[in-house]
Design a protein around this motif. Sequence first.
Motif, mmCIF file in Angstrom:
data_model
loop_
_atom_site.group_PDB
_atom_site.id
_atom_site.type_symbol
_atom_site.label_atom_id
_atom_site.label_comp_id
_atom_site.label_asym_id
_atom_site.label_seq_id
_atom_site.Cartn_x
_atom_site.Cartn_y
_atom_site.Cartn_z
ATOM 1 N N GLY A 1 -16.758 22.102 42.257
ATOM 2 C CA GLY A 1 -15.341 21.762 42.256
ATOM 3 C C GLY A 1 -15.053 20.476 43.008
ATOM 4 O O GLY A 1 -14.325 19.595 42.515
ATOM 5 N N TYR B 1 -16.528 17.314 41.190
ATOM 6 C CA TYR B 1 -15.751 16.937 40.011
ATOM 7 C C TYR B 1 -14.455 16.238 40.405
ATOM 8 O O TYR B 1 -14.137 15.156 39.895
ATOM 9 C CB TYR B 1 -15.435 18.171 39.167
ATOM 10 C CG TYR B 1 -14.593 17.840 37.957
ATOM 11 C CD1 TYR B 1 -15.166 17.272 36.822
ATOM 12 C CD2 TYR B 1 -13.215 18.065 37.950
ATOM 13 C CE1 TYR B 1 -14.395 16.941 35.718
ATOM 14 C CE2 TYR B 1 -12.444 17.743 36.850
ATOM 15 C CZ TYR B 1 -13.035 17.177 35.736
ATOM 16 O OH TYR B 1 -12.273 16.852 34.659
ATOM 17 N N HIS B 2 -13.717 16.847 41.315
ATOM 18 C CA HIS B 2 -12.395 16.300 41.631
ATOM 19 C C HIS B 2 -12.473 15.021 42.464
ATOM 20 O O HIS B 2 -11.550 14.194 42.402
ATOM 21 C CB HIS B 2 -11.562 17.366 42.345
ATOM 22 C CG HIS B 2 -11.136 18.478 41.439
ATOM 23 N ND1 HIS B 2 -10.161 18.325 40.473
ATOM 24 C CD2 HIS B 2 -11.570 19.763 41.324
ATOM 25 C CE1 HIS B 2 -9.999 19.455 39.814
ATOM 26 N NE2 HIS B 2 -10.840 20.341 40.307
ATOM 27 N N ALA C 1 -13.559 13.193 38.140
ATOM 28 C CA ALA C 1 -12.255 13.265 37.474
ATOM 29 C C ALA C 1 -11.659 11.881 37.248
ATOM 30 O O ALA C 1 -10.938 11.656 36.263
ATOM 31 C CB ALA C 1 -11.298 14.133 38.284
ATOM 32 N N THR D 1 -11.124 22.510 33.147
ATOM 33 C CA THR D 1 -10.343 23.191 34.183
ATOM 34 C C THR D 1 -10.959 24.536 34.554
ATOM 35 O O THR D 1 -11.031 24.903 35.744
ATOM 36 C CB THR D 1 -8.891 23.393 33.706
ATOM 37 O OG1 THR D 1 -8.308 22.109 33.425
ATOM 38 C CG2 THR D 1 -8.061 24.089 34.773
ATOM 39 N N HIS E 1 -14.565 23.731 36.347
ATOM 40 C CA HIS E 1 -14.575 22.943 37.579
ATOM 41 C C HIS E 1 -13.530 23.377 38.602
ATOM 42 O O HIS E 1 -13.599 22.945 39.759
ATOM 43 C CB HIS E 1 -14.357 21.464 37.258
ATOM 44 C CG HIS E 1 -15.438 20.851 36.438
ATOM 45 N ND1 HIS E 1 -15.288 20.560 35.100
ATOM 46 C CD2 HIS E 1 -16.707 20.489 36.752
ATOM 47 C CE1 HIS E 1 -16.406 20.025 34.632
ATOM 48 N NE2 HIS E 1 -17.279 19.981 35.603
ATOM 49 N N THR E 2 -12.565 24.188 38.190
ATOM 50 C CA THR E 2 -11.512 24.589 39.120
ATOM 51 C C THR E 2 -11.369 26.105 39.191
ATOM 52 O O THR E 2 -11.526 26.704 40.266
ATOM 53 C CB THR E 2 -10.161 23.967 38.709
ATOM 54 O OG1 THR E 2 -10.296 22.548 38.620
ATOM 55 C CG2 THR E 2 -9.089 24.303 39.738
#
Length: 227
Positions: A101, A104-105, A109, A123, A126-127
């Motif tokens: 997570g 990615y962010h 992203a 989403t 990754h979240t």
Amino acid sequence: MPDPGALSPPGPRLARLWRLGFGLLGLAALTLQFGLMLSNADGAPLSRSLINFFSYFTILTNLLVAFALLAPAIDARAVLGRWMAGEGVRAAVTMYAVVVGLTYHLLLARVWSPEGWWWLADTLLHTAMPLAMLVDWLLFTPKGRLRWFDAVKWLLFPAVFGAWTLAHGALSGWYPYWFIDVGELGLERAAINFAGLLAVFLVLGLAVVAIDRVIGRKRTPVSGSAA
């Protein structure tokens, strides 16, 4: 007599429902992601698509998350169920999911703006699933038994992934993430980036052990499995 100020984990029924629901959602997200990848393969052989699909740390980690959630919920007495219910295994999978997570962010992203089904798959993987695993570990996994050295042992999985990425990339010229793309960055820069990522794994692993110890001191002992 239990300490009135101690924390008691939620009941096994809620844990089982949580694990079944999010475990199945995780498998659905992986299936969706693979279908989208095939639709964008431009005639590439299925074998290549499969190898590339399972060469993403995100995919491998989400598989681990799905198994960690489903195995104890389906049969806590089976070998896989018992192993996946282990405190060390669940803590490691949680740490890997959190890294997915965060990576990615923070790193990916900004160079990827998916839409439609791609956005949904991203989403979920990754979240939603990292958060589901984190909540599962915080609420439903027994605490207080982890050791500091566990954080070092948990580095084996990302280290093996890194070795595979280098070997596969050298043969195919394909790398799953820009920050370890030897072709674009060179071996030295890619190695430095991956070493930094391993340091993040270690720091988060130590944080997981610290949280485990703090919560373990506050929770009341419970009998039976949370699965």
